[in-house]
Scaffold this active site. Structure first.
Site, PDB file in Angstrom:
ATOM      1  N   SER A   1     -17.812 -30.822  16.683  1.00 13.53           N
ATOM      2  CA  SER A   1     -16.686 -31.865  15.698  1.00 13.53           C
ATOM      3  C   SER A   1     -18.389 -32.180  14.505  1.00 13.53           C
ATOM      4  CB  SER A   1     -15.877 -32.579  15.787  1.00 13.53           C
ATOM      5  OG  SER A   1     -15.619 -33.495  15.098  1.00 13.53           O
TER       6      SER A   1
ATOM      7  N   LYS B   1     -16.397 -27.506  13.896  1.00 14.16           N
ATOM      8  CA  LYS B   1     -15.011 -27.880  13.209  1.00 14.16           C
ATOM      9  C   LYS B   1     -15.813 -28.829  12.249  1.00 14.16           C
ATOM     10  CE  LYS B   1     -12.376 -32.007  14.729  1.00 14.16           C
ATOM     11  NZ  LYS B   1     -11.146 -32.312  16.075  1.00 14.16           N
TER      12      LYS B   1
ATOM     13  N   LYS C   1     -14.715 -31.967   9.518  1.00 13.35           N
ATOM     14  CA  LYS C   1     -13.471 -33.149   8.893  1.00 13.35           C
ATOM     15  C   LYS C   1     -14.017 -32.439   7.430  1.00 13.35           C
ATOM     16  CE  LYS C   1     -12.932 -35.904  12.625  1.00 13.35           C
ATOM     17  NZ  LYS C   1     -12.071 -35.264  12.721  1.00 13.35           N
TER      18      LYS C   1
ATOM     19  N   ASP D   1     -10.628 -30.142   9.825  1.00 17.39           N
ATOM     20  CA  ASP D   1      -9.756 -31.264  10.353  1.00 17.39           C
ATOM     21  C   ASP D   1      -9.994 -32.175   8.910  1.00 17.39           C
ATOM     22  OD1 ASP D   1      -8.162 -33.277  11.588  1.00 17.39           O
ATOM     23  OD2 ASP D   1      -9.713 -33.832  12.975  1.00 17.39           O
TER      24      ASP D   1
ATOM     25  N   GLU E   1      -6.540 -28.077  10.783  1.00 20.79           N
ATOM     26  CA  GLU E   1      -6.158 -29.353  11.763  1.00 20.79           C
ATOM     27  C   GLU E   1      -5.206 -30.819  10.245  1.00 20.79           C
ATOM     28  OE1 GLU E   1      -8.574 -30.865  14.511  1.00 20.79           O
ATOM     29  OE2 GLU E   1      -7.367 -32.275  15.819  1.00 20.79           O
TER      30      GLU E   1
ATOM     31  N   ASP F   1      -1.874 -32.681  15.000  1.00 21.58           N
ATOM     32  CA  ASP F   1      -2.196 -33.431  15.289  1.00 21.58           C
ATOM     33  C   ASP F   1      -1.828 -34.605  16.164  1.00 21.58           C
ATOM     34  OD1 ASP F   1      -4.911 -36.279  17.265  1.00 21.58           O
ATOM     35  OD2 ASP F   1      -6.502 -35.028  15.993  1.00 21.58           O
TER      36      ASP F   1
ATOM     37  N   LYS G   1      -4.346 -35.358  23.421  1.00 19.32           N
ATOM     38  CA  LYS G   1      -5.045 -36.486  23.103  1.00 19.32           C
ATOM     39  C   LYS G   1      -4.227 -37.102  24.387  1.00 19.32           C
ATOM     40  CE  LYS G   1      -7.550 -36.616  19.198  1.00 19.32           C
ATOM     41  NZ  LYS G   1      -7.458 -36.865  17.467  1.00 19.32           N
TER      42      LYS G   1
ATOM     43  N   GLY H   1     -11.014 -35.401  21.175  1.00 23.76           N
ATOM     44  CA  GLY H   1     -11.525 -36.080  21.557  1.00 23.76           C
ATOM     45  C   GLY H   1     -11.474 -37.346  20.928  1.00 23.76           C
TER      46      GLY H   1
HETATM   47 MG    MG Z   1      -8.131 -34.384  14.504  1.00 28.10          MG
END
Ligand code: MG
Length: 360
Positions: A134, A161, A163, A192, A217, A242, A266, A294
């Site tokens: 990530s 991934k 952000k 994400d 995401e 999420d 999560k 995570g």
């Molecule tokens: Mg997320």
């Protein structure tokens, strides 16, 4: 098990490299550990919440509610199974990360009592899991590509991934897609947004979609159920939720509305491992893939996540960044090491399967 003692530890860890998301820049991670004694055994749980951009449950809020309400509800209690914890704590609305931490310690103890690893105790079916990387928001696309390339030095990475947030999206994704095509053509790419967009950003989101993403995401706000369903109708890439999914009921609603095609699970966000397993079971039966997100956990929280991700429906790579890589050290000894092929072994020792070591 009779809960004899609960001790909370409050810890601050400093990121080796500050990590930026659409919520802001993370310089340190504040966490709480629960050390629970029951039946002559010790179990550990980790509070894996974040700042107020992610949830109202900041570390200070959790600390207060734990001491004033949650610990008194559990101290001296006798339970036959950790899945009774949620009902015991139901008189307090919310605070899922604090509740999940306490429940995790009791799962650790229950698995120890059974003489089994937590994975085996909950019905896990795999001994290794695949991790993704990530990448936080970088100042420019070249920096994003450099960060991706540095993380892909590690073997066996299952997906990348990025952000993203408005203004830090299309050019970054295009640059990384271009770099991946040259060096890692088969590696899936996802983004994400941490709820940073609105349906009025449809044009941008459609242009992201053109990059053949594994998933997008949490593009919209956590309670934007109908807009997520509307957006999914316009996108080829699956939407993954999420922040929106904080309970089994919400997972059911999201799938019924067509608001997502993938679910990130999560344990802390959904209030505990019991709820996480229930959401997994529901999604698995519905043919919806799930993966384990995570929260920059130390090895304590990560061991729990690895056990969860050993369940059969966790078919997508999860976020299991090792604490040594994030913070320079871990709170378990020995640390969890990746296999030579880059997969992560699910801890096989009894309980969580890790030895906690606080301080140096
Ligand atoms: Mg997320």
């Amino acid at each position: 098990m009779n809960i004899e003692r609960i001790t909370l530890h409050r810890i601050e860890l400093r990121f080796k490299t500050p990590y930026a998301t659409s919520f802001g820049v993370h310089v340190t991670r504040q966490l709480i550990l629960a050390e629970v004694q029951a039946g002559g055994l010790t179990g550990w749980g980790e509070w894996a919440g974040d700042g107020p951009g992610y949830s109202y449950e900041t570390v200070d809020a959790a600390w207060l509610i734990l001491h004033s309400h949650l610990l008194p509800m559990l101290r001296g209690a006798t339970l036959t199974h950790p899945n009774e914890v949620a009902a015991r704590l139901a008189a307090v609305r919310g605070y899922p990360f604090a509740k999940a931490m306490l429940e995790a310690a009791l799962w650790d103890i229950a698995a120890q009592q059974a003489g089994q690893s937590l994975s085996r105790f909950i019905g896990g079916t795999r001994a290794t899991v695949v991790a993704g990387v990530s990448v936080g928001i970088q100042p420019d696309p070249a920096a994003t590509v450099a960060r991706v390339q540095s993380l892909l030095r590690y073997p066996g990475i299952g997906r990348v991934k990025l952000k993203i947030k408005p203004g830090h999206d299309l050019a970054h994704v295009a640059a990384v897609r271009h770099a991946l095509r040259r060096e890692w053509p088969d590696l899936p790419l996802m983004v994400d947004a941490n709820a940073a967009y609105a349906l009025t950003d449809l044009d941008t989101l459609r242009r992201l979609d053109a990059h053949h993403l594994l998933m997008i995401e949490q593009p919209l706000a956590a309670d934007d159920w109908l807009d997520h369903a509307e957006l999914q109708r316009h996108l080829r890439s699956p939407i993954c939720l999420d922040e929106s999914i904080t309970s089994l009921a919400q997972a059911k609603a999201a799938l019924a509305l067509g608001a997502c095609r993938v679910v990130n699970i999560k344990p802390g966000r959904v209030g505990g491992l019991s709820a996480a397993i229930a959401i997994h079971d529901f999604c698995h039966a519905a043919g919806i893939p799930v993966w384990c997100g995570g929260m920059f956990e130390t090895g304590i929280g990560r061991a729990l996540n690895l056990a969860l991700a050993s369940l059969p429906g966790f078919t997508l790579p999860g976020d299991f960044a090792p604490a040594q890589r994030l913070f320079g050290h871990d709170l378990i000894d020995p640390p969890l090491e990746a296999n030579p092929d880059g997969t992560l072994p699910v801890p096989s020792g009894v309980g969580l399967g890790v030895r906690v070591r606080l301080g140096d």
